[in-house]
Scaffold this motif. Structure first.
Motif, PDB file in Angstrom:
ATOM      1  N   ARG A  82      74.819 116.423  27.021  1.00  9.80           N
ATOM      2  CA  ARG A  82      73.717 116.927  26.206  1.00  9.80           C
ATOM      3  C   ARG A  82      72.845 117.921  26.965  1.00  9.80           C
ATOM      4  O   ARG A  82      72.392 118.924  26.406  1.00  9.80           O
ATOM      5  N   TRP A 122      73.320 121.781  26.930  1.00 12.51           N
ATOM      6  CA  TRP A 122      72.985 122.559  25.732  1.00 12.51           C
ATOM      7  C   TRP A 122      71.503 122.870  25.622  1.00 12.51           C
ATOM      8  O   TRP A 122      71.064 123.480  24.640  1.00 12.51           O
ATOM      9  N   TYR A 178      73.964 117.228  19.433  1.00 14.60           N
ATOM     10  CA  TYR A 178      73.859 118.267  20.450  1.00 14.60           C
ATOM     11  C   TYR A 178      73.544 119.655  19.879  1.00 14.60           C
ATOM     12  O   TYR A 178      73.174 120.555  20.633  1.00 14.60           O
ATOM     13  N   ASN A 179      73.704 119.849  18.561  1.00 12.19           N
ATOM     14  CA  ASN A 179      73.493 121.208  18.037  1.00 12.19           C
ATOM     15  C   ASN A 179      72.587 121.246  16.811  1.00 12.19           C
ATOM     16  O   ASN A 179      72.727 122.107  15.954  1.00 12.19           O
TER      17      ASN A 179
END
Length: 285
Positions: free
Chosen positions: A65, A68, A122-123
């Protein structure tokens, strides 16, 4: 530039400036986290295109994680700053990259822009970026979001990892051979960005014409490399890859119909069946 546009590119390093100027564009020093510099950079321009990301430097780092965090900062603070600068400088059009693989798994069903995104942990910052573009549009401007499918090209980091895995007899992504994957070549993605300058405000999915099942996606690439068909990771391994693995295992059958109807864009490579051989030829050259 081939369509008659005068192009300015934002750069942060002397090397970046040299590359841009050799390509025939004007270079200007700016940073997404410096609002004053952004204002100077975008002043006098009709449109702004933001394709900036900060991807982890290797495939294995994508599983963590923390790798990112800078990408999140680009899509949250960076995009918000760019919208602020574009509004102050009276820019009419803003094009922002986004991530089509954040659509939810719908099995064999087609997915289009009416399907709500379901990003992984994560996004989630793709939602922040798209909300900033919506703010731009709400100020009587034209904000365009391009949700790109899985990129591939001769210099793509993930493609190199695919090839390395195929040489060991495995498909690199979690998810069974019956799952759909939607792709777009680097060149077709670039052409879509140019075409989007003429598109009405809104969200568009940028994918090739024919999503394929993983059996074809990896099987065709293996065949083009003169390798045997690969094996696929068992389902129980997917959670081991964290939220990145869960998203990568989704079955995504994406439609590009909206962008094709709104512009004159069409992908040069209808699917990876045509795209893989062209990419491998470029890599060999």
């Amino acid at each position: 530039k081939s369509r008659g546009h005068a192009v300015t590119a934002m750069v942060r390093t002397p090397l970046g400036r040299d590359r841009i100027e050799k390509a025939g564009a004007r270079a200007v020093a700016a940073d997404l986290f410096d609002v004053d510099a952004l204002k100077r950079a975008v002043a006098g321009h009709d449109a702004v295109v933001n394709l900036a990301t900060h991807m982890p430097s290797s495939t294995w780092k994508m599983l963590f994680r923390r790798a990112w965090r800078e990408n999140d900062r680009v899509r949250t603070t960076g995009v918000a700053n760019l919208v602020d600068a574009a509004l102050v400088c009276d820019v009419g059009t803003l094009i922002q990259e986004s991530f089509a693989l954040a659509y939810p798994d719908r099995g064999d069903l087609w997915i289009d822009e009416t399907t709500e995104l379901a990003p992984a942990a994560y996004n989630r910052s793709v939602l922040d970026a798209e909300q900033s573009v919506a703010r731009f549009t709400s100020n009587h401007r034209s904000g365009v979001v391009l949700r790109f499918a899985a990129f591939y090209g001769p210099d793509a980091m993930q493609v190199k990892s695919y090839i390395a895995s195929l040489r060991m007899g495995w498909a690199a992504l979690p998810g069974g051979p019956d799952r759909y994957i939607s792709s777009i070549s680097h060149d077709d993605a670039a052409a879509a960005v140019v075409a989007a300058l003429e598109a009405p405000a809104g969200v568009y999915t940028v994918s090739d014409d024919e999503p394929v099942r993983r059996a074809i996606y990896f099987g065709t690439l293996a065949k083009d490399l003169d390798l045997a068909p690969p094996r696929y990771l068992p389902r129980w391994t997917t959670p081991l890859f964290g939220s990145v693995g869960g998203l990568a295992a989704r079955s995504l059958r994406l439609s590009n119909r909206k962008l094709r109807h709104a512009t004159d864009w069409a992908p040069r490579y209808p699917s990876v069946r045509e795209g893989w051989p062209a990419m491998l030829a470029q890599m060999k050259a």
